[in-house]
Design a protein around this motif. Sequence first.
Motif, mmCIF file in Angstrom:
data_model
loop_
_atom_site.group_PDB
_atom_site.id
_atom_site.type_symbol
_atom_site.label_atom_id
_atom_site.label_comp_id
_atom_site.label_asym_id
_atom_site.label_seq_id
_atom_site.Cartn_x
_atom_site.Cartn_y
_atom_site.Cartn_z
ATOM 1 N N LEU A 1 39.267 -2.754 34.001
ATOM 2 C CA LEU A 1 40.181 -2.008 34.858
ATOM 3 C C LEU A 1 40.277 -0.537 34.457
ATOM 4 N N SER A 2 39.935 -0.229 33.212
ATOM 5 C CA SER A 2 40.073 1.141 32.707
ATOM 6 C C SER A 2 39.029 2.107 33.261
ATOM 7 N N GLY A 3 37.903 1.586 33.757
ATOM 8 C CA GLY A 3 36.842 2.468 34.208
ATOM 9 C C GLY A 3 35.975 2.983 33.070
ATOM 10 N N THR A 4 36.112 2.388 31.898
ATOM 11 C CA THR A 4 35.309 2.739 30.723
ATOM 12 C C THR A 4 34.264 1.652 30.498
ATOM 13 N N PRO A 5 33.036 1.994 30.102
ATOM 14 C CA PRO A 5 32.004 0.983 29.847
ATOM 15 C C PRO A 5 32.464 -0.058 28.829
ATOM 16 N N VAL A 6 32.044 -1.302 29.056
ATOM 17 C CA VAL A 6 32.463 -2.424 28.214
ATOM 18 C C VAL A 6 31.240 -3.115 27.613
ATOM 19 N N LEU A 7 31.276 -3.289 26.297
ATOM 20 C CA LEU A 7 30.223 -4.012 25.572
ATOM 21 C C LEU A 7 30.857 -5.245 24.932
ATOM 22 N N THR A 8 30.316 -6.417 25.230
ATOM 23 C CA THR A 8 30.917 -7.657 24.750
ATOM 24 C C THR A 8 29.850 -8.670 24.354
ATOM 25 N N THR A 9 30.249 -9.629 23.542
ATOM 26 C CA THR A 9 29.392 -10.772 23.307
ATOM 27 C C THR A 9 29.331 -11.584 24.598
ATOM 28 N N LYS A 10 28.255 -12.351 24.748
ATOM 29 C CA LYS A 10 28.089 -13.160 25.971
ATOM 30 C C LYS A 10 28.747 -14.510 25.752
ATOM 31 N N LEU A 11 30.044 -14.546 25.988
ATOM 32 C CA LEU A 11 30.804 -15.773 25.796
ATOM 33 C C LEU A 11 30.523 -16.765 26.919
ATOM 34 N N PRO A 12 30.407 -18.046 26.605
ATOM 35 C CA PRO A 12 30.137 -19.051 27.646
ATOM 36 C C PRO A 12 31.187 -19.054 28.757
ATOM 37 N N GLY A 13 32.421 -18.683 28.410
ATOM 38 C CA GLY A 13 33.500 -18.703 29.391
ATOM 39 C C GLY A 13 33.500 -17.534 30.357
ATOM 40 N N ILE A 14 32.611 -16.566 30.166
ATOM 41 C CA ILE A 14 32.510 -15.438 31.098
ATOM 42 C C ILE A 14 31.561 -15.820 32.232
ATOM 43 N N PRO A 15 32.041 -15.908 33.467
ATOM 44 C CA PRO A 15 31.178 -16.306 34.588
ATOM 45 C C PRO A 15 30.020 -15.334 34.800
ATOM 46 N N ALA A 16 28.923 -15.843 35.332
ATOM 47 C CA ALA A 16 27.722 -15.036 35.562
ATOM 48 C C ALA A 16 27.988 -13.865 36.506
ATOM 49 N N GLU A 17 28.996 -13.999 37.372
ATOM 50 C CA GLU A 17 29.293 -12.934 38.327
ATOM 51 C C GLU A 17 29.710 -11.629 37.654
ATOM 52 N N TYR A 18 30.097 -11.703 36.373
ATOM 53 C CA TYR A 18 30.505 -10.509 35.631
ATOM 54 C C TYR A 18 29.320 -9.773 35.000
ATOM 55 N N ASP A 19 28.159 -10.404 34.982
ATOM 56 C CA ASP A 19 27.034 -9.871 34.199
ATOM 57 C C ASP A 19 26.631 -8.449 34.582
ATOM 58 N N LYS A 20 26.667 -8.138 35.859
ATOM 59 C CA LYS A 20 26.202 -6.815 36.281
ATOM 60 C C LYS A 20 27.203 -5.702 35.992
ATOM 61 N N TYR A 21 28.383 -6.080 35.517
ATOM 62 C CA TYR A 21 29.403 -5.072 35.237
ATOM 63 C C TYR A 21 29.604 -4.823 33.742
ATOM 64 N N LEU A 22 28.960 -5.635 32.915
ATOM 65 C CA LEU A 22 29.186 -5.563 31.477
ATOM 66 C C LEU A 22 27.889 -5.313 30.724
ATOM 67 N N TYR A 23 28.004 -4.722 29.542
ATOM 68 C CA TYR A 23 26.893 -4.644 28.602
ATOM 69 C C TYR A 23 27.100 -5.766 27.590
ATOM 70 N N TYR A 24 26.004 -6.437 27.213
ATOM 71 C CA TYR A 24 26.127 -7.584 26.315
ATOM 72 C C TYR A 24 25.369 -7.379 25.003
ATOM 73 N N PHE A 25 25.943 -7.924 23.936
ATOM 74 C CA PHE A 25 25.198 -8.102 22.692
ATOM 75 C C PHE A 25 24.282 -9.308 22.911
ATOM 76 N N GLU A 26 22.962 -9.092 22.903
ATOM 77 C CA GLU A 26 22.048 -10.221 23.101
ATOM 78 C C GLU A 26 21.953 -11.072 21.837
ATOM 79 N N ASP A 27 22.175 -10.449 20.690
ATOM 80 C CA ASP A 27 22.116 -11.122 19.397
ATOM 81 C C ASP A 27 23.361 -10.696 18.627
ATOM 82 N N GLU A 28 23.921 -11.577 17.823
ATOM 83 C CA GLU A 28 25.178 -11.269 17.164
ATOM 84 C C GLU A 28 25.045 -11.078 15.654
#
Length: 255
Positions: free
Chosen positions: A180-207
Amino acid sequence: IFFNIRVTVFVTDMPRYLSMGFLSRIKSSLQEYIIRQMDAFVTLTNYMDADLNPNHKPSVVIEGMVDVRAKCESNKGRRREKVCMYSGSIHKIYGIKKLLDSFLAMNNTDYILEIYGDGDYRAELVELAAKHDRIIYKGLVSRDVIVARQKQVALLINPRPSSYDYTQYSFPSKIMEYMLSGTPVLTTKLPGIPAEYDKYLYYFEDESIEAMANKMSEVLSMDYTECLRKASEAQSYVMNEKNNFLQMKKLLSIL
Protein backbone atom coordinates in the motif's frame (compact mmCIF):
# COMPACT_ATOMS: atom_id res chain seq x y z
CA ILE A 1 -24.46 -27.40 13.89
CA PHE A 2 -25.50 -26.38 17.38
CA PHE A 3 -29.30 -26.34 17.81
CA ASN A 4 -29.66 -26.24 14.01
CA ILE A 5 -27.84 -22.91 13.84
CA ARG A 6 -25.42 -22.66 10.92
CA VAL A 7 -21.98 -21.58 12.04
CA THR A 8 -19.31 -19.86 9.96
CA VAL A 9 -15.82 -19.92 11.44
CA PHE A 10 -13.10 -17.34 10.73
CA VAL A 11 -9.73 -19.01 11.31
CA THR A 12 -6.74 -16.67 11.65
CA ASP A 13 -4.30 -19.16 13.21
CA MET A 14 -3.99 -22.93 13.25
CA PRO A 15 -4.45 -24.10 16.86
CA ARG A 16 -1.60 -26.61 16.46
CA TYR A 17 0.91 -23.74 16.30
CA LEU A 18 -0.45 -21.85 19.29
CA SER A 19 0.37 -24.35 22.01
CA MET A 20 3.22 -26.44 23.42
CA GLY A 21 3.27 -29.63 25.47
CA PHE A 22 1.36 -32.90 25.35
CA LEU A 23 -1.88 -31.66 26.92
CA SER A 24 -1.86 -28.55 24.77
CA ARG A 25 -1.48 -30.66 21.65
CA ILE A 26 -4.51 -32.70 22.67
CA LYS A 27 -6.44 -29.47 23.20
CA SER A 28 -5.42 -28.07 19.81
CA SER A 29 -6.36 -31.33 18.08
CA LEU A 30 -9.79 -31.13 19.68
CA GLN A 31 -10.13 -27.50 18.60
CA GLU A 32 -9.29 -28.37 15.00
CA TYR A 33 -11.77 -31.26 15.10
CA ILE A 34 -14.50 -28.88 16.25
CA ILE A 35 -13.55 -26.35 13.56
CA ARG A 36 -13.93 -29.02 10.88
CA GLN A 37 -17.54 -29.55 11.95
CA MET A 38 -18.55 -25.98 11.09
CA ASP A 39 -20.81 -25.12 8.17
CA ALA A 40 -18.67 -22.53 6.36
CA PHE A 41 -15.08 -21.33 6.54
CA VAL A 42 -13.13 -18.10 6.21
CA THR A 43 -9.38 -18.78 6.15
CA LEU A 44 -6.14 -16.94 5.42
CA THR A 45 -4.73 -19.36 2.83
CA ASN A 46 -5.78 -22.18 0.51
CA TYR A 47 -3.64 -24.57 2.56
CA MET A 48 -5.63 -23.72 5.67
CA ASP A 49 -8.90 -24.31 3.84
CA ALA A 50 -7.72 -27.66 2.47
CA ASP A 51 -6.68 -28.80 5.94
CA LEU A 52 -9.71 -27.63 7.92
CA ASN A 53 -12.36 -28.04 5.23
CA PRO A 54 -11.71 -31.47 3.64
CA ASN A 55 -15.39 -31.88 2.74
CA HIS A 56 -15.39 -28.71 0.64
CA LYS A 57 -18.10 -26.87 2.51
CA PRO A 58 -18.71 -23.21 1.53
CA SER A 59 -15.51 -21.28 2.07
CA VAL A 60 -13.59 -18.19 1.12
CA VAL A 61 -9.95 -17.21 1.50
CA ILE A 62 -9.39 -13.69 2.82
CA GLU A 63 -5.65 -13.28 3.33
CA GLY A 64 -6.04 -9.70 4.50
CA MET A 65 -7.48 -6.34 3.55
CA VAL A 66 -6.67 -2.66 3.36
CA ASP A 67 -8.88 0.22 4.40
CA VAL A 68 -10.56 1.73 1.37
CA ARG A 69 -10.18 5.13 3.08
CA ALA A 70 -6.38 4.84 3.23
CA LYS A 71 -4.46 7.71 1.66
CA CYS A 72 -2.53 6.43 -1.34
CA GLU A 73 0.07 8.92 -2.50
CA SER A 74 1.57 8.61 -5.96
CA ASN A 75 5.21 7.55 -5.95
CA LYS A 76 5.88 9.24 -9.29
CA GLY A 77 9.12 11.19 -9.16
CA ARG A 78 10.07 9.80 -5.76
CA ARG A 79 13.82 9.85 -5.17
CA ARG A 80 15.67 6.77 -3.97
CA GLU A 81 16.67 7.30 -0.36
CA LYS A 82 19.46 4.86 0.47
CA VAL A 83 17.52 3.18 3.23
CA CYS A 84 15.96 -0.29 3.50
CA MET A 85 13.32 -0.97 6.13
CA TYR A 86 11.76 -3.76 8.15
CA SER A 87 8.82 -3.18 10.48
CA GLY A 88 7.06 -5.76 12.60
CA SER A 89 7.84 -8.37 15.22
CA ILE A 90 11.57 -8.88 15.69
CA HIS A 91 11.38 -12.47 16.83
CA LYS A 92 14.19 -14.84 15.82
CA ILE A 93 11.69 -17.17 14.16
CA TYR A 94 10.85 -14.42 11.65
CA GLY A 95 14.36 -14.35 10.17
CA ILE A 96 15.58 -11.06 11.63
CA LYS A 97 19.10 -12.34 12.34
CA LYS A 98 19.49 -13.64 8.79
CA LEU A 99 18.25 -10.31 7.43
CA LEU A 100 20.91 -8.46 9.42
CA ASP A 101 23.67 -10.89 8.45
CA SER A 102 22.78 -10.75 4.77
CA PHE A 103 22.43 -6.96 4.80
CA LEU A 104 25.90 -6.55 6.31
CA ALA A 105 27.26 -8.95 3.68
CA MET A 106 25.76 -6.92 0.83
CA ASN A 107 27.98 -5.07 -1.64
CA ASN A 108 25.89 -1.89 -1.46
CA THR A 109 27.62 -0.57 1.65
CA ASP A 110 26.17 2.94 1.21
CA TYR A 111 22.71 1.72 2.28
CA ILE A 112 21.44 1.54 5.83
CA LEU A 113 18.79 -0.75 7.31
CA GLU A 114 16.13 0.64 9.64
CA ILE A 115 14.25 -1.78 11.88
CA TYR A 116 11.07 -1.01 13.80
CA GLY A 117 9.37 -3.29 16.32
CA ASP A 118 10.00 -5.45 19.35
CA GLY A 119 10.56 -9.12 20.10
CA ASP A 120 12.93 -11.72 21.51
CA TYR A 121 15.82 -10.59 19.29
CA ARG A 122 15.76 -7.06 20.66
CA ALA A 123 18.79 -7.27 22.99
CA GLU A 124 21.00 -8.77 20.29
CA LEU A 125 19.74 -6.24 17.77
CA VAL A 126 20.56 -3.32 20.06
CA GLU A 127 24.06 -4.74 20.54
CA LEU A 128 24.57 -5.23 16.81
CA ALA A 129 23.28 -1.74 15.97
CA ALA A 130 25.84 -0.29 18.41
CA LYS A 131 28.63 -1.96 16.43
CA HIS A 132 27.45 -1.16 12.90
CA ASP A 133 26.49 2.30 11.64
CA ARG A 134 24.50 0.69 8.80
CA ILE A 135 22.03 -0.91 11.22
CA ILE A 136 19.55 1.52 12.83
CA TYR A 137 17.13 0.18 15.42
CA LYS A 138 14.16 2.50 15.96
CA GLY A 139 12.23 0.43 18.52
CA LEU A 140 8.49 0.80 18.95
CA VAL A 141 6.86 3.81 17.30
CA SER A 142 3.32 4.72 16.31
CA ARG A 143 1.69 3.22 13.24
CA ASP A 144 1.47 6.69 11.69
CA VAL A 145 5.25 7.01 11.90
CA ILE A 146 5.70 3.56 10.37
CA VAL A 147 3.33 4.25 7.47
CA ALA A 148 4.94 7.61 6.72
CA ARG A 149 8.44 6.14 6.77
CA GLN A 150 7.46 3.25 4.51
CA LYS A 151 6.72 5.81 1.80
CA GLN A 152 10.19 7.35 2.02
CA VAL A 153 12.66 4.45 1.96
CA ALA A 154 14.04 2.62 -1.07
CA LEU A 155 13.01 -0.94 -0.22
CA LEU A 156 10.74 -2.74 2.25
CA ILE A 157 11.88 -6.22 3.29
CA ASN A 158 10.13 -9.28 4.73
CA PRO A 159 12.67 -12.00 5.65
CA ARG A 160 10.28 -14.56 7.22
CA PRO A 161 11.73 -18.04 6.46
CA SER A 162 9.59 -20.09 4.07
CA SER A 163 10.80 -23.45 5.41
CA TYR A 164 8.58 -23.52 8.50
CA ASP A 165 5.35 -25.52 8.18
CA TYR A 166 3.26 -22.70 9.66
CA THR A 167 3.98 -20.43 6.69
CA GLN A 168 1.51 -22.49 4.64
CA TYR A 169 -1.20 -21.22 6.95
CA SER A 170 -0.24 -17.58 7.27
CA PHE A 171 -0.15 -14.43 5.19
CA PRO A 172 1.95 -11.68 6.84
CA SER A 173 -0.19 -8.56 7.20
CA LYS A 174 2.91 -6.48 6.57
CA ILE A 175 2.89 -7.60 2.91
CA MET A 176 -0.32 -5.68 2.19
CA GLU A 177 0.83 -2.77 4.36
CA TYR A 178 4.11 -2.66 2.45
CA MET A 179 2.36 -2.81 -0.93
CA LEU A 180 0.00 0.00 0.00
CA SER A 181 2.97 2.33 0.56
CA GLY A 182 3.99 2.46 -3.10
CA THR A 183 7.53 1.38 -2.17
CA PRO A 184 9.16 -1.73 -3.74
CA VAL A 185 8.80 -4.88 -1.65
CA LEU A 186 11.30 -7.74 -1.36
CA THR A 187 10.10 -10.85 0.46
CA THR A 188 10.71 -14.53 0.88
CA LYS A 189 8.37 -16.67 -1.23
CA LEU A 190 6.07 -17.90 1.50
CA PRO A 191 3.67 -20.73 0.56
CA GLY A 192 0.79 -18.68 1.96
CA ILE A 193 1.31 -15.85 -0.56
CA PRO A 194 -1.03 -16.49 -3.53
CA ALA A 195 0.49 -16.61 -7.02
CA GLU A 196 -1.56 -13.55 -8.00
CA TYR A 197 0.86 -11.42 -5.94
CA ASP A 198 3.96 -12.58 -7.82
CA LYS A 199 4.03 -9.80 -10.40
CA TYR A 200 3.92 -7.13 -7.72
CA LEU A 201 6.69 -8.39 -5.46
CA TYR A 202 10.42 -9.09 -5.62
CA TYR A 203 11.36 -12.47 -4.14
CA PHE A 204 14.38 -14.03 -2.50
CA GLU A 205 14.80 -17.14 -4.67
CA ASP A 206 17.22 -18.63 -2.14
CA GLU A 207 17.32 -17.93 1.59
CA SER A 208 21.01 -18.42 2.32
CA ILE A 209 22.84 -15.36 3.66
CA GLU A 210 24.87 -15.00 0.47
CA ALA A 211 21.84 -15.37 -1.81
CA MET A 212 19.77 -12.90 0.19
CA ALA A 213 22.64 -10.39 0.16
CA ASN A 214 22.96 -10.76 -3.61
CA LYS A 215 19.23 -10.35 -4.16
CA MET A 216 19.04 -7.18 -2.06
CA SER A 217 22.00 -5.78 -3.99
CA GLU A 218 20.36 -6.73 -7.29
CA VAL A 219 17.06 -5.01 -6.49
CA LEU A 220 18.79 -1.91 -5.12
CA SER A 221 20.83 -1.66 -8.34
CA MET A 222 17.79 -1.82 -10.63
CA ASP A 223 16.44 1.19 -12.47
CA TYR A 224 14.44 2.94 -9.77
CA THR A 225 11.80 4.21 -12.15
CA GLU A 226 10.98 0.62 -13.07
CA CYS A 227 10.94 -0.39 -9.40
CA LEU A 228 8.50 2.42 -8.62
CA ARG A 229 6.28 1.42 -11.54
CA LYS A 230 6.01 -2.09 -10.14
CA ALA A 231 5.39 -0.70 -6.64
CA SER A 232 2.68 1.59 -7.97
CA GLU A 233 0.93 -1.37 -9.59
CA ALA A 234 1.17 -3.23 -6.27
CA GLN A 235 -0.40 -0.27 -4.50
CA SER A 236 -3.28 -0.12 -6.99
CA TYR A 237 -3.79 -3.87 -6.76
CA VAL A 238 -4.30 -4.05 -3.01
CA MET A 239 -6.39 -0.89 -2.96
CA ASN A 240 -8.66 -1.96 -5.82
CA GLU A 241 -8.79 -5.73 -5.27
CA LYS A 242 -8.13 -6.25 -1.55
CA ASN A 243 -9.96 -3.38 0.14
CA ASN A 244 -12.27 -4.04 3.07
CA PHE A 245 -15.47 -3.60 1.04
CA LEU A 246 -14.55 -6.21 -1.57
CA GLN A 247 -13.14 -8.65 0.95
CA MET A 248 -16.29 -8.48 3.04
CA LYS A 249 -18.38 -9.12 -0.07
CA LYS A 250 -16.54 -12.45 -0.31
CA LEU A 251 -17.57 -13.22 3.26
CA LEU A 252 -21.19 -12.28 2.57
CA SER A 253 -21.22 -14.58 -0.44
CA ILE A 254 -20.99 -17.66 1.78
CA LEU A 255 -23.30 -16.55 4.58
